[in-house]
Scaffold this active site. Structure first.
Site, PDB file in Angstrom:
ATOM      1  N   TYR A 124      39.605 -19.590 -16.784  1.00 50.35           N
ATOM      2  CA  TYR A 124      38.268 -19.150 -17.637  1.00 50.35           C
ATOM      3  C   TYR A 124      38.885 -19.401 -18.944  1.00 50.35           C
ATOM      4  O   TYR A 124      38.483 -18.906 -20.093  1.00 50.35           O
ATOM      5  CB  TYR A 124      37.937 -17.719 -17.471  1.00 50.35           C
ATOM      6  N   LYS A 173      46.435 -17.204  -4.105  1.00 46.41           N
ATOM      7  CA  LYS A 173      46.121 -18.475  -3.300  1.00 46.41           C
ATOM      8  C   LYS A 173      47.293 -19.354  -3.456  1.00 46.41           C
ATOM      9  O   LYS A 173      47.090 -20.464  -3.663  1.00 46.41           O
ATOM     10  CB  LYS A 173      44.702 -18.962  -3.732  1.00 46.41           C
ATOM     11  N   ASP A 206      41.081 -15.562   0.379  1.00 44.02           N
ATOM     12  CA  ASP A 206      39.735 -15.527   1.720  1.00 44.02           C
ATOM     13  C   ASP A 206      40.099 -14.510   2.321  1.00 44.02           C
ATOM     14  O   ASP A 206      39.084 -13.858   2.860  1.00 44.02           O
ATOM     15  CB  ASP A 206      39.832 -16.826   2.063  1.00 44.02           C
ATOM     16  N   ASP A 230      36.816 -11.736 -10.787  1.00 47.16           N
ATOM     17  CA  ASP A 230      35.516 -11.736 -11.179  1.00 47.16           C
ATOM     18  C   ASP A 230      34.585 -11.522  -9.843  1.00 47.16           C
ATOM     19  O   ASP A 230      33.901 -10.842  -9.765  1.00 47.16           O
ATOM     20  CB  ASP A 230      35.301 -13.251 -11.860  1.00 47.16           C
ATOM     21  N   ASP A 234      32.889  -7.907  -8.237  1.00 45.51           N
ATOM     22  CA  ASP A 234      31.321  -7.956  -7.704  1.00 45.51           C
ATOM     23  C   ASP A 234      31.209  -7.455  -6.148  1.00 45.51           C
ATOM     24  O   ASP A 234      30.083  -6.804  -5.972  1.00 45.51           O
ATOM     25  CB  ASP A 234      30.689  -9.216  -8.008  1.00 45.51           C
TER      26      ASP A 234
END
Ligand code: NAI
Ligand code: MG
Length: 334
Positions: A124, A173, A206, A230, A234
Site C-alpha cells: 500500500y 506468504k 491462504d 486488510d 474484514d
C-alpha cells in the site's frame, strides 16, 4: 481533563458520533471534545478534504475519535484515511474481533482474537504503479523494511503480554513472496525469540483464511503485513457479526486515531438507523489506550448486556431500534 479531537465524518458519521458521545458523556469521564472537520463536509466548508487545522488538532491532542469519511472517487483525491496514517506514522492497525450475543454470526461464541496489521508499508505504499501503454501489463512496488516489520511484530507481542493473551500467529506468504514476506517472517522469528512466554506459530496466509473460517477459536493475536491484514481483519469482522460491530485503532508513537472499520454507508445515511456499536467499541479501545481499562470494560459490558437483552437493536442486527435509542439503551446499562 483529557482533550480528544473528534471528527464527525460523512454519511452516517455524525449520527453514530452523536450516539457515541451520548454514551461517553453518560460515563462522566471528564473528556473534552475538540471538533475538527475532514471529508466532504470540510471540502464544502474549507475547500479542503483534510484542513491544516484538523491536522494541528490531532497533533496537539494526540488522540482522535473519528467517524467514517467519504473519499470522492475519480476526482484526483487520495484516501484521507491513508493520508492520516502516513502523516502521523500510525503503523499499528489493531482490530479486535470478539463474539457477541444475538448477532447473525455463525460463531455466537468462542471467537476472541486481535488482528495487528502493519499500516504503513507493504503493497500500500502507492509507489511504482504503472500500466504499459498498450494496457496489457501492470506493475506495482511493494516495500517491507526491517524497521517496519520489527516494530509491528513487537507491538503484537507486547499487546499479547500486556493483555494476558497467550499466542501470536505470524501470517505470511514467504514461500512465494520471498523478498518482502521473507524479510517480514525472518524479523518476526527474531522478535518472537525475545518473548519466550508467548507461544508463536506461523501460517501461510491462504491456509490462515481457511483455518479462520473452520476453527476461529484457535486464534489469539494475528500479526501480518498491510494487504493481508486488510483482508483478514474484514474476514474476522464477518466471524463476529459484521461491520456494525467491528472497531479499529490506528496507533503510532505520537498519535492514535480510533474509528469504526466500516465506511460512511451512504445507503442508510440520514435515516438514523446506523448501528453505533463499532464506533462505541473503538471508543473502548481509546479508553484502553488512555490507561482506563476499567472504563473500557464498563463500556463493553454495557454493549454486551444491551445485545443480550435485544433492547433497541438497530435493523442490521434484526431489531427495530434506531441509532439514538440503541445508544440510550447502552447508556442505561453502564
Ligand atoms: P460501508 O462500510 O459504508 O457500507 C457497506 C454496507 O454496510 C452498506 O450496506 C452499509 O449500509 C452497511 N453498514 C456500514 N456501516 C454500518 C452501520 N454502522 N450500521 C448499519 N449498517 C452499516 O462501505 P462502502 O459502501 O464500500 O463505502 C462507502 C463510503 O465510505 C466510501 O466513500 C468509502 O470510501 C468510505 N469508507 C470510509 C472508511 C473510513 O473512513 N474509515 C472505511 C471504508 C469506507
Ligand atoms: Mg479494509
Amino acid at each position: 481533563m483529557t482533550t480528544i479531537t473528534v471528527l464527525r465524518g460523512d454519511g452516517i458519521g455524525p449520527e453514530i458520533m452523536d450516539a457515541t458521545l451520548h454514551v461517553l458523556d453518560a460515563m462522566q469521564l471528564g473528556l473534552q471534545y475538540e471538533f475538527a472537520g475532514a471529508g466532504m463536509v470540510a471540502l464544502e466548508k474549507h475547500g479542503e478534504l483534510l484542513p491544516q487545522a484538523t491536522l494541528d488538532s490531532i497533533a496537539r491532542n494526540k488522540i482522535a475519535l473519528k467517524s467514517p469519511l467519504t473519499t470522492p472517487v475519480g476526482e484526483g483525491f487520495s484516501s484521507i484515511n491513508v493520508e492520516l496514517r502516513k502523516r502521523f506514522d500510525l503503523y499499528a492497525n489493531v482490530r479486535p474481533a470478539k463474539s457477541f450475543p444475538n448477532t447473525k454470526s455463525r460463531f455466537p461464541a468462542g471467537v476472541d482474537l486481535v488482528t495487528v496489521r502493519e499500516n504503513t508499508e507493504g503493497a500500500y505504499i502507492g509507489e511504482g504503479q504503472q500500466v504499459s501503454d498498450d494496457g496489457a501489463t501492470a506493475t506495482l512496488t511493494q516495500k517491507v523494511t526491517r524497521k517496519g516489520s520489527e516494530r509491528i511484530v513487537r507491538y503484537a507481542f507486547d499487546l499479547a503480554r500486556n493483555t494476558g493473551r497467550k499466542k501470536v500467529t505470524v501470517v505470511h506468504k514467504a514461500n512465494i513472496l520471498k523478498s518482502t514476506s521473507g524479510l517480514f517472517l525472518k524479523v518476526a522469528r527474531e522478535v518472537a525469540a525475545q518473548y519466550p512466554e508467548i507461544q508463536c506459530n506461523e501460517l501461510i496466509v491462504d491456509n490462515c483464511c481457511m483455518q479462520l473460517v473452520m476453527k476461529p477459536e484457535q486464534f489469539d493475536v494475528i500479526v501480518t503485513t498491510n494487504l493481508f491484514g486488510d483482508i483478514i481483519s474484514d474476514l474476522c469482522a464477518g466471524l463476529v457479526g459484521g461491520l456494525g460491530l467491528a472497531p479499529g485503532a490506528n496507533i503510532g508513537e505520537h498519535a492514535a486515531i480510533f474509528e469504526a472499520v466500516h465506511g460512511s454507508a451512504p445507503d442508510i445515511a440520514g435515516k438514523g438507523i446506523a448501528n453505533p456499536c463499532a464506533l462505541l467499541l473503538a471508543a473502548g479501545q481509546m479508553l484502553d489506550h488512555l490507561g482506563q481499562p476499567e472504563q473500557a470494560a464498563r463500556l463493553r459490558s454495557a454493549i454486551v448486556a444491551t445485545l443480550e437483552a435485544k433492547d433497541a437493536l438497530t435493523p442490521d442486527l434484526g431489531g427495530e431500534g434506531n441509532t439514538l435509542s440503541f445508544a440510550k439503551a447502552i447508556a442505561s446499562r453502564l
